[in-house]
Write an enzyme that holds these catalytic residues in place. Structure first.
Site, short mmCIF file in Angstrom:
data_model
loop_
_atom_site.label_atom_id
_atom_site.label_comp_id
_atom_site.label_asym_id
_atom_site.label_seq_id
_atom_site.Cartn_x
_atom_site.Cartn_y
_atom_site.Cartn_z
N SER A 66 0.79 -1.24 0.00
CA SER A 66 0.00 0.00 0.00
C SER A 66 0.83 1.29 0.00
O SER A 66 0.27 2.36 -0.25
CB SER A 66 -0.94 0.02 1.20
OG SER A 66 -2.00 -0.85 0.96
N LYS A 69 0.55 3.33 -3.02
CA LYS A 69 -0.65 4.13 -3.29
C LYS A 69 -0.35 5.62 -3.29
O LYS A 69 -0.89 6.39 -4.09
CB LYS A 69 -1.74 3.83 -2.26
CG LYS A 69 -2.29 2.42 -2.40
CD LYS A 69 -3.21 2.06 -1.24
CE LYS A 69 -3.77 0.65 -1.45
NZ LYS A 69 -4.44 0.11 -0.27
N TYR A 194 -1.85 -2.82 -11.07
CA TYR A 194 -1.96 -2.60 -9.62
C TYR A 194 -1.13 -3.61 -8.83
O TYR A 194 -0.42 -3.25 -7.89
CB TYR A 194 -3.44 -2.67 -9.19
CG TYR A 194 -3.65 -2.56 -7.70
CD1 TYR A 194 -3.62 -1.33 -7.05
CD2 TYR A 194 -3.87 -3.70 -6.92
CE1 TYR A 194 -3.80 -1.23 -5.67
CE2 TYR A 194 -4.06 -3.61 -5.54
CZ TYR A 194 -4.02 -2.38 -4.92
OH TYR A 194 -4.20 -2.29 -3.56
N TYR A 246 -4.21 3.76 7.71
CA TYR A 246 -5.55 3.18 7.70
C TYR A 246 -6.35 3.61 8.92
O TYR A 246 -6.25 4.75 9.35
CB TYR A 246 -5.48 1.65 7.56
CG TYR A 246 -4.90 1.32 6.23
CD1 TYR A 246 -5.67 1.45 5.09
CD2 TYR A 246 -3.57 0.99 6.10
CE1 TYR A 246 -5.12 1.21 3.84
CE2 TYR A 246 -3.02 0.76 4.85
CZ TYR A 246 -3.82 0.87 3.73
OH TYR A 246 -3.28 0.66 2.51
N VAL A 264 1.00 -3.77 3.88
CA VAL A 264 0.87 -5.07 4.55
C VAL A 264 2.13 -5.94 4.48
O VAL A 264 2.20 -6.96 5.14
CB VAL A 264 -0.33 -5.91 4.04
CG1 VAL A 264 -1.65 -5.38 4.54
CG2 VAL A 264 -0.31 -6.04 2.54
O1 DON Z 1 -4.30 -4.62 -2.46
C1 DON Z 1 -3.84 -5.20 -1.48
O2 DON Z 1 -4.56 -5.78 -0.68
C2 DON Z 1 -2.36 -5.16 -1.25
N1 DON Z 1 -1.65 -5.22 -2.49
C3 DON Z 1 -1.95 -3.92 -0.51
C4 DON Z 1 -2.71 -3.71 0.76
C5 DON Z 1 -1.95 -3.00 1.80
O3 DON Z 1 -0.74 -2.90 1.82
C6 DON Z 1 -2.77 -2.45 2.88
N2 DON Z 1 -1.94 -2.13 3.99
N3 DON Z 1 -2.01 -1.99 5.10
#
Ligand code: DON
Length: 310
Positions: A66, A69, A194, A246, A264
């Site tokens: 994330s 992003k 993505y 978040y 994550v």
């Molecule tokens: O889209 C997803 O679920 C992962 N590629 C990224 C999510 C993420 O890193 C959320 N983080 N806390």
């Protein structure tokens, strides 16, 4: 640019590393489950003298997830302009988990609440310009290479594939938004771009270097050249404060008080305006998906150095 180990940083790492026992690595993307949950590394890039200090295995690579992003948002606003982007994605934080679909159904016209949750990020990635999926992905990669000042930065294909093959929930978010006209085009192509952006791989040092660019309002710390226009860097930093961690962003603003973005994979990008960029990797996560030891490490670091912007 010089880089050296720091006894002070290592002391903090040693103090918080036991916390890695209390978290879990993300396993909903199968490839992420393969890491060592006790890893913990940190780098701090000082923009005042272009020096970098680190502790732990600062060359160990991890994927951005994330954290990407916020970087892709910076590129999308450059590509499309403020009006286009924020007609389609909101600016408000959400108390929901990052992958929640619920607000898409209750808000009219299904506009994702912000670009830091998965729905908003997918919509933003969809805005990146290019004549093909390959060109759009390459533009994202090249932009991140410039931020990290490292032409070797690219994605870990096996992590990207692992997510691509398992992201039913993200596909659901995309199809929901497509039905409601928030995004257009081919969803499989979007998922390809993505998952690659999320799988961009780097070390905590590279991440600290990216933080340094934001700390300087978008300027390269070594050349002084603009990589992100100042106004766009400001928008990104503001999203990091309001939504970057978040549904833990409020608590983080109180306890640490700097723009930051987590992923994550256990990465955290931190920005201390005019002072430094911070990169952390600690894959053991708390219940809200943030690095459990990384959060404590930042809290101690911020307290010792008076990082809070508030
Ligand atoms: O889209 C997803 O679920 C992962 N590629 C990224 C999510 C993420 O890193 C959320 N983080 N806390």
């Amino acid at each position: 640019m010089t880089c050296h180990t720091s006894g002070d940083l290592q002391e903090i790492v040693d103090e918080v590393v036991p916390l890695t026992n209390d978290g879990e690595v993300a396993d909903y993307i199968p490839a992420l489950a393969e890491v060592n949950k006790h890893d913990l590394s940190v780098a701090v890039y000082n923009v005042r003298d272009n020096t970098c200090i680190y502790a732990g295995d600062y060359q160990k690579k991890f994927t951005l997830q994330s954290i990407s992003k916020v970087l892709v948002l910076a590129l999308a606003i450059q590509d499309r302009g403020y009006g286009y982007v924020f007609d389609r994605v909101g600016m408000e934080p959400t108390g929901d988990p990052f992958n929640s679909i619920s607000k898409l159904e209750t808000s009219v016209p299904s506009k994702p609440l912000n670009p830091m949750i998965n729905a908003g990020a997918l919509a933003v990635t969809n805005m990146i310009k290019g004549d093909s999926a390959l060109e759009r992905w390459s533009r994202i990669r090249d932009f991140v290479q410039r931020l990290a000042s490292d032409k070797n930065v690219t994605c870990d294909e096996s992590v990207a594939k692992s997510e691509f093959e398992t992201s039913c929930l993200n596909r659901a978010l995309c199809y929901f938004m497509k039905q409601h006209g928030v995004i257009e085009g081919n969803i499989e192509e979007l998922m390809d771009i993505y998952t690659k952006q999320c799988a961009i791989e780097m070390s905590c040092f590279d991440l600290a270097r990216i933080g340094a660019v934001f700390a300087l309002d978008g300027k390269d710390p070594e050349t002084g050249k603009e990589i992100i226009p100042k106004g766009i860097a400001r928008i990104c930093k503001t999203f990091m404060v309001t939504c970057g961690m978040y549904n833990a962003s409020g608590e983080f603003a109180i306890k640490v008080g700097i723009p930051a973005k987590s992923g994550v994979s256990g990465g955290i990008l931190g920005v201390v305006p005019e002072r430094c960029g911070v990169g952390i990797f600690g894959p053991s996560l708390d219940k809200r998906g943030n690095s459990i030891a990384g959060l404590k490490l930042l809290e101690i670091l911020a307290d010792k150095n008076n990082f809070s912007i508030f």
